[in-house]
Write an enzyme that holds these catalytic residues in place. Structure first.
Site, mmCIF file in Angstrom:
data_model
loop_
_atom_site.group_PDB
_atom_site.id
_atom_site.type_symbol
_atom_site.label_atom_id
_atom_site.label_comp_id
_atom_site.label_asym_id
_atom_site.label_seq_id
_atom_site.Cartn_x
_atom_site.Cartn_y
_atom_site.Cartn_z
ATOM 1 C CE LYS A 80 9.035 -10.071 2.327
ATOM 2 N NZ LYS A 80 8.383 -9.698 1.077
ATOM 3 N N GLY A 179 -7.436 -3.380 3.416
ATOM 4 C CA GLY A 179 -6.141 -2.695 3.513
ATOM 5 C C GLY A 179 -5.962 -1.702 2.381
ATOM 6 N N GLY A 181 -3.464 0.549 1.850
ATOM 7 C CA GLY A 181 -2.110 1.075 1.996
ATOM 8 C C GLY A 181 -1.493 1.320 0.629
ATOM 9 C CG HIS A 182 2.816 1.872 0.223
ATOM 10 N ND1 HIS A 182 2.999 1.667 1.557
ATOM 11 C CD2 HIS A 182 3.480 3.004 -0.091
ATOM 12 C CE1 HIS A 182 3.752 2.642 2.049
ATOM 13 N NE2 HIS A 182 4.053 3.467 1.067
ATOM 14 C CB VAL A 183 -0.552 -2.890 -2.824
ATOM 15 C CG1 VAL A 183 -1.145 -3.658 -3.993
ATOM 16 C CG2 VAL A 183 0.937 -3.169 -2.719
HETATM 17 P P1 NAD Z 1 1.075 -1.173 3.523
HETATM 18 O O1 NAD Z 1 1.615 -1.341 4.893
HETATM 19 O O2 NAD Z 1 1.352 0.078 2.787
HETATM 20 O O3 NAD Z 1 -0.520 -1.356 3.525
HETATM 21 C C1 NAD Z 1 -1.159 -2.332 4.261
HETATM 22 C C2 NAD Z 1 -2.414 -1.661 4.827
HETATM 23 O O4 NAD Z 1 -3.208 -2.653 5.461
HETATM 24 C C3 NAD Z 1 -2.104 -0.604 5.887
HETATM 25 O O5 NAD Z 1 -2.814 0.580 5.573
HETATM 26 C C4 NAD Z 1 -2.583 -1.239 7.187
HETATM 27 O O6 NAD Z 1 -3.086 -0.287 8.103
HETATM 28 C C5 NAD Z 1 -3.692 -2.135 6.692
HETATM 29 N N1 NAD Z 1 -4.020 -3.265 7.544
HETATM 30 C C6 NAD Z 1 -3.209 -4.054 8.279
HETATM 31 N N2 NAD Z 1 -3.922 -5.021 8.881
HETATM 32 C C7 NAD Z 1 -5.220 -4.836 8.522
HETATM 33 C C8 NAD Z 1 -6.432 -5.499 8.803
HETATM 34 N N3 NAD Z 1 -6.480 -6.570 9.588
HETATM 35 N N4 NAD Z 1 -7.563 -5.042 8.238
HETATM 36 C C9 NAD Z 1 -7.561 -3.966 7.438
HETATM 37 N N5 NAD Z 1 -6.431 -3.282 7.126
HETATM 38 C C10 NAD Z 1 -5.293 -3.711 7.665
HETATM 39 O O7 NAD Z 1 1.567 -2.463 2.710
HETATM 40 P P2 NAD Z 1 1.548 -2.660 1.129
HETATM 41 O O8 NAD Z 1 2.900 -2.354 0.615
HETATM 42 O O9 NAD Z 1 0.361 -2.024 0.556
HETATM 43 O O10 NAD Z 1 1.407 -4.246 1.055
HETATM 44 C C11 NAD Z 1 0.156 -4.878 1.299
HETATM 45 C C12 NAD Z 1 0.322 -6.392 1.225
HETATM 46 O O11 NAD Z 1 0.806 -6.751 -0.064
HETATM 47 C C13 NAD Z 1 1.332 -6.974 2.217
HETATM 48 O O12 NAD Z 1 0.906 -8.248 2.630
HETATM 49 C C14 NAD Z 1 2.604 -7.110 1.403
HETATM 50 O O13 NAD Z 1 3.459 -8.121 1.895
HETATM 51 C C15 NAD Z 1 2.013 -7.500 0.059
HETATM 52 N N6 NAD Z 1 2.897 -7.166 -1.040
HETATM 53 C C16 NAD Z 1 3.269 -5.877 -1.243
HETATM 54 C C17 NAD Z 1 4.114 -5.573 -2.296
HETATM 55 C C18 NAD Z 1 4.512 -4.159 -2.603
HETATM 56 O O14 NAD Z 1 5.025 -3.899 -3.701
HETATM 57 N N7 NAD Z 1 4.274 -3.210 -1.704
HETATM 58 C C19 NAD Z 1 4.593 -6.602 -3.129
HETATM 59 C C20 NAD Z 1 4.160 -7.913 -2.906
HETATM 60 C C21 NAD Z 1 3.317 -8.186 -1.851
#
Ligand code: NAD
Length: 350
Positions: A80, A179, A181-183
């Site tokens: 990472k 959260g 966000g993307h996922v």
């Molecule tokens: P992202 O940054 O697009 O979304 C995360 C969201 O969470 C954001 O909108 C942010 O504002 C919000 N957030 C942060 N802290 C918060 C809190 N305390 N309370 C409420 N909301 C909060 O990230 P993502 O790509 O959606 O990933 C989300 C999680 O999944 C991360 O931990 C990431 O490591 C994990 N993950 C993502 C992927 C992927 O394919 N994107 C793969 C494996 C794991």
């Protein structure tokens, strides 16, 4: 100090600090284990409060990637990277310089997207090195891995519901998503299509409100109140360490199953969850969809069918973990780590 941390968080093979002041690039690459193949894992861009916080994060995240790849049956190691920077301040030059540091590792580490980085950023890294995956479809890549992460998380929620609640359908179940966000957005859409009731939150509340505008049945709650929601499933999809001594007593769910990495602040939290009768789906198993997709892409001949078959198997892997956890009296994460370590040992025998 640094070596003490490395020992504490997993005896990593290599930890590289990089610094290019002209483009304000400062960060760390951690290669945890390459016994199954080159270390694959995303690049997180985050305004860490301290270098120590960034180091601990990259050490924990890279160790998780080793387990994730091994448990998902991928021939890939775990690594990472973190860049200490507010994502709002990113520039193409910063990512090109980061690509040069990755290239100096001769393929031991392959990067991809994570929190704070995007498909667009991977394009700039690709200008300096081929050791990057998660590229856009027009560059021959598989695009944003988030929909695949959401798919495996959805499969994992189904496995947990089948095991804990003895139900084959999610219809009518209440899910609280932290959260959006993307996922989180993709996951929320899968769950709504299956008839779930959702409450959602985000520290940027407007994101949650925008989602609610498209899907008015969804309830938006304040991000600090999400732990108090009465629900069947709590789904952490934001950042790590959110199951901790302060939040544990507030949880009112039967299952925790979400995409965020390193949800447990400390590993003993899972035993506490078991005492409360809450089933925990190990994060590195349930969120493997994204790494499955970028791994298939990095091996060439990308096919979405191949990715979907592997993601469907997350359901079976989790059911096995839950059963063994009950039979052997161990928590699900310990069982999942055992499965991952056994696979690494088996592979290195041959
Ligand atoms: P992202 O940054 O697009 O979304 C995360 C969201 O969470 C954001 O909108 C942010 O504002 C919000 N957030 C942060 N802290 C918060 C809190 N305390 N309370 C409420 N909301 C909060 O990230 P993502 O790509 O959606 O990933 C989300 C999680 O999944 C991360 O931990 C990431 O490591 C994990 N993950 C993502 C992927 C992927 O394919 N994107 C793969 C494996 C794991």
């Amino acid at each position: 100090m640094v070596f003490e941390q490395i020992k504490k968080y997993g005896d990593h093979e290599q930890v590289v600090f990089f610094h290019e002041p002209s483009v304000r690039l400062k960060g760390i690459i951690a290669i945890h284990n390459t016994k199954l193949g080159p270390a694959l894992g995303g690049c997180r861009m985050w305004p860490y409060a301290s270098e120590q916080e960034a180091l601990v994060d990259v050490l924990k995240l890279s160790r998780g990637m080793t387990y994730k790849a091994a448990a998902a049956g991928l021939d890939q190691g775990g690594g990472k990277s973190v860049i200490i920077c507010d994502p709002k301040k990113k520039t193409p030059e910063l990512f090109k310089a980061f690509g040069r540091f990755i290239h100096s590792l001769n393929g031991a580490y392959i990067t991809a997207e994570d929190v704070g980085t995007s498909v667009e950023d991977m394009k700039y890294i690709r200008e300096s090195t081929p050791f990057v995956t998660g590229l856009s479809k027009d560059q021959g890549g598989s695009g944003d891995p988030s929909p695949f992460t959401a798919q495996s998380t959805f499969m994992g929620i189904k496995a947990a519901v089948a095991y804990k609640l003895n139900k084959t359908s999610l219809q009518g179940l209440k899910v609280a998503i932290q959260g959006i966000g993307h996922v989180g957005v993709y996951l929320a859409e899968y769950l709504l299509a299956e008839g779930c009731q959702l409450s959602i939150c985000d520290i940027y509340e407007q994101r949650a409100k925008d989602f609610q505008q498209k899907h008015p049945s969804v309830e938006v709650v304040h991000h600090e109140k999400i732990y108090d929601e009465e629900c069947d499933i709590f789904s952490p999809c934001a950042l790590g360490s959110i199951i901790n001594s302060k939040t544990l007593g507030r949880l009112k769910c039967s299952i925790i199953a979400g995409a965020a990495n390193n949800q447990l602040d400390t590993l003993d939290m899972e035993d506490e969850l078991m005492k409360k009768g809450i089933l925990y789906a190990p994060d590195f198993v349930i969120n493997a969809g994204g790494v499955i997709s970028v791994c298939v892409e990095s091996k060439g001949n990308y096919s979405e069918d191949k990715v979907k078959n592997r993601i469907a198997n997350v359901y079976n892997v989790l059911k096995e973990i839950f059963s063994r956890s009950d039979e052997e009296g161990k928590n699900p994460t310990d069982v999942a780590i055992e499965i991952a370590n056994n696979r690494i040992q088996e592979k290195t025998k041959h």
